[in-house]
Design a protein around this motif. Structure first.
Motif, short mmCIF file in Angstrom:
data_model
loop_
_atom_site.label_atom_id
_atom_site.label_comp_id
_atom_site.label_asym_id
_atom_site.label_seq_id
_atom_site.Cartn_x
_atom_site.Cartn_y
_atom_site.Cartn_z
N UNK A 1 62.22 86.59 42.41
CA UNK A 1 60.97 87.33 42.53
C UNK A 1 60.90 88.50 41.54
N UNK A 2 59.74 88.66 40.90
CA UNK A 2 59.58 89.71 39.91
C UNK A 2 58.70 90.86 40.43
N UNK A 3 57.91 90.60 41.46
CA UNK A 3 57.03 91.56 42.13
C UNK A 3 55.80 91.90 41.29
N UNK A 4 55.97 92.11 39.99
CA UNK A 4 54.86 92.55 39.14
C UNK A 4 54.02 91.41 38.57
N UNK A 5 54.21 90.21 39.06
CA UNK A 5 53.39 89.06 38.63
C UNK A 5 53.21 88.14 39.83
N UNK A 6 52.04 88.23 40.43
CA UNK A 6 51.80 87.43 41.64
C UNK A 6 50.40 86.83 41.62
N UNK A 7 50.29 85.69 42.27
CA UNK A 7 48.99 85.03 42.46
C UNK A 7 48.47 85.51 43.82
N UNK A 8 47.53 86.45 43.76
CA UNK A 8 47.01 87.07 44.98
C UNK A 8 45.88 86.24 45.58
N UNK A 9 45.84 86.23 46.90
CA UNK A 9 44.84 85.45 47.62
C UNK A 9 43.48 86.13 47.57
N UNK B 1 49.78 98.13 48.26
CA UNK B 1 48.65 98.25 49.18
C UNK B 1 48.62 97.13 50.22
N UNK B 2 49.52 96.15 50.07
CA UNK B 2 49.61 95.08 51.06
C UNK B 2 48.65 93.93 50.85
N UNK B 3 48.15 93.74 49.63
CA UNK B 3 47.27 92.60 49.37
C UNK B 3 48.04 91.30 49.62
N UNK B 4 47.45 90.34 50.30
CA UNK B 4 48.15 89.06 50.53
C UNK B 4 48.26 88.26 49.23
N UNK B 5 49.38 87.57 49.08
CA UNK B 5 49.57 86.77 47.87
C UNK B 5 50.05 85.38 48.23
N UNK B 6 49.87 84.47 47.28
CA UNK B 6 50.24 83.07 47.48
C UNK B 6 51.63 82.79 46.93
N UNK B 7 51.87 83.23 45.71
CA UNK B 7 53.20 83.03 45.10
C UNK B 7 53.55 84.22 44.22
N UNK B 8 54.85 84.46 44.11
CA UNK B 8 55.41 85.38 43.12
C UNK B 8 55.87 84.49 41.96
N UNK B 9 55.43 84.80 40.76
CA UNK B 9 55.68 83.89 39.63
C UNK B 9 57.17 83.73 39.37
N UNK B 10 57.92 84.81 39.40
CA UNK B 10 59.36 84.72 39.17
C UNK B 10 60.06 83.87 40.21
N UNK B 11 59.63 84.03 41.46
CA UNK B 11 60.22 83.26 42.55
C UNK B 11 59.88 81.77 42.41
N UNK B 12 58.62 81.49 42.07
CA UNK B 12 58.20 80.11 41.87
C UNK B 12 59.02 79.45 40.76
N UNK B 13 59.21 80.18 39.67
CA UNK B 13 59.95 79.63 38.53
C UNK B 13 61.40 79.33 38.91
#
Length: 210
Positions: free
Chosen positions: A35-43, A99-111
């Motif tokens: 997980x990188x935290x700074x790159x996410x696909x937010x819902x 801020x707690x925005x919901x996300x679908x995937x973390x790009x680093x984690x997906x990779x």
């Protein structure tokens, strides 16, 4: 390319597209191994997919691994109302996470889950007319900077959290996720990343890591 600098960090994709003009220095890179935290696909609440940029490493990773197209947008916050998911990177992503925005995937984690290797965002590159003493000076300075940070990371964490406007704990987690020193696994990650992206791998490494 304008001749204003001879050494710097550039996106891996940029280095590959300009391999006839640059060497890659296998000492440092900017990457994550999970997980990188700074790159996410937010819902979002709309339909379709969007991204703040379609040229970033993160956007290419999402496109290739998920098989989706991303429409380029300027305002990620407004895009969350119009699209089903929005790829956000950098400071805005950190603010959304805080801020707690919901996300679908973390790009680093997906990779890491799909590829099993680090995701390399940027590599250290030098122009072909580099000076050896300049390069050595820069490498030594970066290594010393990393050592100082590792000895006492709190001043940088506090400054960064204040600059972005997020919690220090989030920045502490972020700095644990981002890595800089290159090893053989990172070199393997570079090669595999370019293969998955469909980019011709003509990179030339200085040193013995190629």
């Amino acid at each position: 390319m304008e001749g204003k600098a001879r050494i710097g960090f550039v996106p891996l994709t940029y280095a590959a597209y300009n391999c006839n003009l640059l060497y890659v220095i296998p000492s440092f890179a900017i990457y994550s191994d999970g997980p990188v935290i700074s790159a996410r696909l937010f819902k979002g609440s709309g339909m379709g997919y969007a991204a703040v940029s379609d040229t970033s490493v993160n956007a290419l990773a999402v496109k290739r691994l998920l098989g989706i197209d991303l429409r380029v947008i300027d305002n990620p916050y407004a895009a969350l109302r119009d699209f089903g998911a929005v790829l956000v990177i950098g400071d805005d992503a950190l603010r959304m996470v805080d801020a707690g925005y919901p996300y679908i995937i973390d790009v680093g984690e997906l990779w890491r889950e799909r590829v099993g290797l680090p995701l390399i965002y940027a590599v250290m590159a030098v122009t072909r007319n580099y000076e050896e003493h300049e390069l050595s000076t820069v490498i030594n300075a970066i290594e010393r900077s990393l050592e100082l940070f590792e000895e006492d990371p709190e001043p940088v964490i506090q400054y960064t959290a204040g600059r972005i406007g997020v919690s220090k704990e989030l920045i502490r987690q972020y700095f644990k996720a981002i890595r800089y020193r290159v090893d053989d696994r990172v070199i393997s990650g570079i090669n595999e990343e370019l293969r998955i992206f469909g980019i011709n791998n003509c990179l030339e490494f200085l040193g013995n890591k190629a």
